[in-house]
Design an enzyme around this catalytic site. Sequence first.
Site, mmCIF file in Angstrom:
data_model
loop_
_atom_site.group_PDB
_atom_site.id
_atom_site.type_symbol
_atom_site.label_atom_id
_atom_site.label_comp_id
_atom_site.label_asym_id
_atom_site.label_seq_id
_atom_site.Cartn_x
_atom_site.Cartn_y
_atom_site.Cartn_z
ATOM 1 N N LEU A 142 43.825 43.032 38.157
ATOM 2 C CA LEU A 142 44.104 41.894 37.270
ATOM 3 C C LEU A 142 42.984 40.863 37.325
ATOM 4 O O LEU A 142 42.236 40.797 38.304
ATOM 5 C CB LEU A 142 45.403 41.215 37.719
ATOM 6 C CG LEU A 142 46.697 42.009 37.515
ATOM 7 C CD1 LEU A 142 47.839 41.341 38.279
ATOM 8 C CD2 LEU A 142 47.029 42.119 36.026
ATOM 9 N N SER A 143 42.930 40.012 36.306
ATOM 10 C CA SER A 143 42.024 38.871 36.330
ATOM 11 C C SER A 143 42.407 37.990 37.525
ATOM 12 O O SER A 143 43.589 37.731 37.751
ATOM 13 C CB SER A 143 42.174 38.080 35.028
ATOM 14 O OG SER A 143 41.344 36.947 35.057
ATOM 15 N N GLY A 144 41.423 37.612 38.317
ATOM 16 C CA GLY A 144 41.694 36.767 39.492
ATOM 17 C C GLY A 144 42.060 37.539 40.739
ATOM 18 O O GLY A 144 42.319 36.949 41.790
ATOM 19 N N SER A 145 42.073 38.874 40.658
ATOM 20 C CA SER A 145 42.439 39.649 41.852
ATOM 21 C C SER A 145 41.307 39.660 42.878
ATOM 22 O O SER A 145 41.533 39.930 44.058
ATOM 23 C CB SER A 145 42.822 41.089 41.460
ATOM 24 O OG SER A 145 41.754 41.721 40.781
ATOM 25 N N SER A 199 39.613 46.813 33.336
ATOM 26 C CA SER A 199 39.911 48.209 32.940
ATOM 27 C C SER A 199 41.404 48.518 33.075
ATOM 28 O O SER A 199 41.802 49.282 33.953
ATOM 29 C CB SER A 199 39.040 49.210 33.708
ATOM 30 O OG SER A 199 38.902 48.906 35.071
#
Length: 204
Positions: free
Chosen positions: A33-36, A106
């Site tokens: 995820l975004s921010g992972s 992705s």
Amino acid sequence: MNNNITLLEHKVSPEEREKIKGHKAFCIWLTGLSGSGKSSIANELDSRLTSMGFHSFLLDGDNIRRSLNKDLGFSKKDREENIRRLAEVVKLFVDSGLILITSFISPFEKEREYARSIIGSERFAEVYIKVPIGICEARDSKGLYEKARNGDLKEFTGIDSPYEEPHNPEIIIENLDGTKIPDHIDSIINYLLSGKIIKAKNPQ
Ligand SMILES: Nc1ncnc2c1ncn2[C@@H]1O[C@H](COP(=O)(O)OP(=O)(O)O)[C@@H](O)[C@H]1O
Ligand SMILES: [Mg+2]
């Protein structure tokens, strides 16, 4: 397909490139995820491999979206095309002999599997940066979750666009604690050592 185009066979073999570089060509494909923490981990890994004397490079999703893929948005179709092009670019880097690290959300299994198939499964490791969305949202370093929640940003992964968890990634990293990032880098380095992609030629 244009019949007037003939593929050129490379005179230089992968083995010759491997000999010069002192490591195998490989792709470490981070997904999450975004921010992972993909970009942070990818950058640290690139730095560690470089300091060990290996030839790595990092392709970051945001950077490519500002350049090669700046014509693409975030619809399902454009996300698929984004990863399709990226997979082709990654293949070129790996063909050139590098250890290529990618940090792209992705989100779809199909495109990740496409990347694996064209790059070659023996030269590919999928690394799932697994972080609950609540933690990514609390980090929100780019303010994107807030925008998505407010409706100012559409088709945001995890909010109103899906993230398909990898079925069978080679490595899972639960990136919950910032102090553990060096340990996560160690895990990836150990994976590369045990797969004989790199050899412990220089002390870390
Ligand atoms: N394990 C962690 N604990 C706390 N904060 C982290 C951790 N890993 C990354 N971060 C922070 O989270 C934010 C998002 O990280 P980033 O690497 O940009 O994620 P991504 O590339 O997956 O969107 C950054 O501010 C980064 O410093
Ligand atoms: Mg990033």
